[in-house]
Design a protein around this motif. Structure first.
Motif, PDB file in Angstrom:
ATOM      1  N   UNK A  25       7.593  18.843   3.227  1.00 25.65           N
ATOM      2  CA  UNK A  25       7.316  17.511   2.916  1.00 25.65           C
ATOM      3  C   UNK A  25       6.773  16.820   1.662  1.00 25.65           C
ATOM      4  N   UNK A  26       6.985  15.877   1.233  1.00 24.09           N
ATOM      5  CA  UNK A  26       5.569  14.719   0.848  1.00 24.09           C
ATOM      6  C   UNK A  26       6.570  13.592   1.987  1.00 24.09           C
ATOM      7  N   UNK A  27       5.561  12.992   1.924  1.00 22.75           N
ATOM      8  CA  UNK A  27       5.625  11.753   3.246  1.00 22.75           C
ATOM      9  C   UNK A  27       5.677  10.705   2.357  1.00 22.75           C
ATOM     10  N   UNK A  28       6.626   9.824   1.290  1.00 21.92           N
ATOM     11  CA  UNK A  28       6.152   8.699   0.764  1.00 21.92           C
ATOM     12  C   UNK A  28       6.003   7.154   2.195  1.00 21.92           C
ATOM     13  N   UNK A  29       4.604   7.171   1.932  1.00 16.64           N
ATOM     14  CA  UNK A  29       4.600   5.825   2.906  1.00 16.64           C
ATOM     15  C   UNK A  29       4.280   4.608   2.150  1.00 16.64           C
ATOM     16  N   UNK A  30       4.734   3.553   2.783  1.00 15.19           N
ATOM     17  CA  UNK A  30       4.441   2.379   2.035  1.00 15.19           C
ATOM     18  C   UNK A  30       4.268   0.827   2.841  1.00 15.19           C
ATOM     19  N   UNK A  31       3.181   0.455   3.033  1.00 13.65           N
ATOM     20  CA  UNK A  31       2.895  -0.481   4.301  1.00 13.65           C
ATOM     21  C   UNK A  31       2.679  -1.746   3.460  1.00 13.65           C
ATOM     22  N   UNK A  84       1.121  -1.655  -0.208  1.00 12.12           N
ATOM     23  CA  UNK A  84       0.085   0.135  -0.571  1.00 12.12           C
ATOM     24  C   UNK A  84       1.275   1.340   0.290  1.00 12.12           C
ATOM     25  N   UNK A  85       0.683   2.240  -1.137  1.00 21.24           N
ATOM     26  CA  UNK A  85       2.077   3.415  -1.058  1.00 21.24           C
ATOM     27  C   UNK A  85       0.311   4.509  -0.772  1.00 21.24           C
ATOM     28  N   UNK A  86       1.083   5.388   0.082  1.00 19.36           N
ATOM     29  CA  UNK A  86       0.142   6.809   0.120  1.00 19.36           C
ATOM     30  C   UNK A  86       1.255   7.851   0.355  1.00 19.36           C
ATOM     31  N   UNK A  87       0.747   8.714  -0.212  1.00 19.40           N
ATOM     32  CA  UNK A  87       1.331   9.900  -0.734  1.00 19.40           C
ATOM     33  C   UNK A  87       0.999  10.847   0.549  1.00 19.40           C
ATOM     34  N   UNK A  88       1.679  11.772   1.100  1.00 19.48           N
ATOM     35  CA  UNK A  88       1.118  13.010   2.317  1.00 19.48           C
ATOM     36  C   UNK A  88       1.912  13.908   1.915  1.00 19.48           C
ATOM     37  N   UNK A  89       1.751  15.135   2.355  1.00 18.98           N
ATOM     38  CA  UNK A  89       2.285  16.097   2.708  1.00 18.98           C
ATOM     39  C   UNK A  89       1.998  16.416   4.067  1.00 18.98           C
ATOM     40  N   UNK A  90       3.389  17.506   4.701  1.00 16.42           N
ATOM     41  CA  UNK A  90       3.348  17.677   5.973  1.00 16.42           C
ATOM     42  C   UNK A  90       4.286  18.526   6.108  1.00 16.42           C
TER      43      UNK A  90
END
Length: 81
Positions: free
Chosen positions: A22-28, A13-19
């Motif tokens: 920064x961009x956070x690329x989260x892989x689960x 699962x790949x989710x892209x966040x902005x915070x």
């Protein structure tokens, strides 16, 4: 933190966040996760994130998930948990 996208992939699962600039690329995958932080200043747009997430990058992350699981299992085994 603002969720920008969920990027479909069959192996994680790949989710892209902005915070916070920064961009956070989260892989689960299962109970494991990897997060990569990329400065918004290093990219010209959100579309660049999709370029970074090519198959070579994702496959390396999937292999890293396997190594993470092995490391965790080895720690459990060492301590009889």
């Amino acid at each position: 933190m603002r969720q920008l996208a969920i990027i479909p992939h069959p192996e994680a699962k790949i989710t892209l966040f902005s915070w916070n600039g920064k961009y956070l690329i989260k892989l689960e995958k299962g109970s494991l996760e990897q997060t990569y932080k990329v400065s918004e200043l290093d990219l010209t747009s959100e579309d660049d994130i999709h370029l970074l997430l090519d198959e070579e990058f994702v496959q390396a992350a999937v292999q890293r998930f396997k190594a993470m699981q092995q490391d965790l299992q080895a720690a459990f085994d060492r301590h009889g948990i």
